[in-house]
Scaffold this active site. Sequence first.
Site, PDB file in Angstrom:
ATOM      1  N   GLU A  37      -5.226  15.606 -49.316  1.00 19.84           N
ATOM      2  CA  GLU A  37      -6.387  16.516 -48.564  1.00 19.84           C
ATOM      3  C   GLU A  37      -7.501  15.927 -48.690  1.00 19.84           C
ATOM      4  O   GLU A  37      -8.168  15.912 -49.663  1.00 19.84           O
ATOM      5  CB  GLU A  37      -6.101  17.968 -48.873  1.00 19.84           C
ATOM      6  N   CYS A  41     -14.779  21.271 -50.269  1.00 20.36           N
ATOM      7  CA  CYS A  41     -13.711  20.391 -49.169  1.00 20.36           C
ATOM      8  C   CYS A  41     -14.145  21.040 -47.717  1.00 20.36           C
ATOM      9  O   CYS A  41     -13.964  20.227 -46.701  1.00 20.36           O
ATOM     10  CB  CYS A  41     -12.237  20.447 -49.525  1.00 20.36           C
TER      11      CYS A  41
END
Length: 618
Positions: A333, A367
């Site tokens: 990710e 993120c």
Amino acid sequence: MMSRVARGIASNMRSILPRLEASVRDGFLGVRRTSKNTELTEHFTLDEEVVNEELLQYEEGSKERSELETALLGVLNRVKHVPIVINGQEYQADQELQQVLPYDIKQPIAHYGHAHRVLIQMAIDKSLEAQMKWDRTRLSERIDIWERAAELISGRHRYNIIAATMLGQGKTLRQAEMDVAELVDFMRINPVFLRELANYEPVNDSQRECRNSMRLRGLSGFVAAISPFNFTGLAANLAFTPALMGNSVLWKPSDSAILSNYFVFQAMQEAGVPKGVVNFVPAEETTFASVVTQHPKLAGINFTGTSTVLKVLWQLVAQNIHYYENYPRLVGEGGGKNFHFVHPSAEPETAVACTIRAAFEYSGQKCSSCSMLYVPQSLWESRIKEPLLRITGSLVTGHATYCDCFCSAVINRRAYDRIYMWLRYIAQSPSCQILIGGTCDKQRGYYVDPTVVQVKDLDNIICREELLAPILGVYVYPDDQLKETMAKVAEVNHGLIGSVFARDQDFVEDSYEAFRFNVGSLNVNDKSTGSMVAQQPFGAGHMTGTSDKLGSPHSLLRWTSPQVIKESYKPHMNIYYPYMKMDELAQGVLRKECGQNEVVCEAKSTFEESNKEDNHLI
């Protein structure tokens, strides 16, 4: 026409098969009484409610605040040595490195070293040995360990991990508390998901004839977990979720999160994770990646970081695909380009508040941090620009331990240099205008002021690239070009999370389709940050990640290799199907029962009729 050879084979098979009937004469019950097969699967009672860890408030005079102050002083007053740990044994590196405070680079909090290639290879060997026993450990025993870990981390180890996260990774109190609460959620809720998965059974509609079951095995080989600096809980999840599913793991923590990650590793060992199941292997990035991707027993890589690094790992695996004993599973990710899209019907105050938090909390290094804001002309000048710039200008940037600090320094010198180059590009780009911020300083710590930049061209690199910085790009779109702007955003912004702000339900419905594939999660009237385990599992869209939804049962399935077992209690006695109309006499077989034994002989007509053609049609 059936040849003589074919008839002979059929006759011999028929002579053997009836004898097998004696062993299953009692059918289902007879077999079950003599079966020596041990229980291969486990089933659980699902009566527990999934509840996220409660966040502590740390009000002045509270017990938690006093405990944290003590832990902060403990970390600051003693520089901790962090070893390489392989199969429970500690190793020293040849060269000693330091983890320092991002906001005070002269203050170290930990000494550590990088494992060389020989140590990494040793860690692989030991992990493979450990997995032989660990994969056979009952699910209930593993679940007990994880639940003990959740209690230890939420209790006695909580404040040391929070202190190491605040100091070593530059997180404010609230951000560090949320991080450790997420860690507790992973340890407490993943076992709930595992129980649900273990309770799955294949269809058993003929239980007197056979029994179908499925057991969850670990992968065949070792898993390499490469974790980021920005989330302590996420880093531990990358290492310990594969372990929960029966795998052995090499955990390469980020150098910039070494101390908090080591504290978690110690807590998991105390909870009962056996030696060698998870090995703590700080290493230089390229060396670690090179060694693990060249080993034939690589079973998977669990990674969170940037999309660029994920592509490099994928290429390394692809280059060695012919040497592996498995197809390695790659879970990765990256943050990508997260955005907030404001509709003319949106509540401006909500959009502004959510955007400031999403863009500048933890200095834009999450993120899921928002790095692009799309605003209609009808709201920009009148309702959004002034409060956005005023509040951004009032944010306090300083020591992470100060209670009035909104965001602190960026993580390290490498991040600072990269952000500095972005700011230089923005200052020189004719399509960019800095509205506030744009300054930075590295004399004492790696400080970058929260920056808002207006971008006039959606093809500008600022609108496309992941910045991982306290830089918010703003694009003001004409109200009559709403659809076109949405289509362009879907094209250029691929990320973990996108958010839309609107009170117009028709637009919200349209956004579900417009942003269907470019982001892993879509939030409505809320910021892009703040996802919670089990509530908003996260995973990126397009080339920013594999979207394996960490914090959900789906992510656990990536680390198991299920085996289906069919146990038959009533084996087939006939090799022919009914439509073939092959009775025993036509097959040349006569059976005569003699007590419990059976005598089989061939009919005389078997070979006499072998030359006759069989003209039966279906």
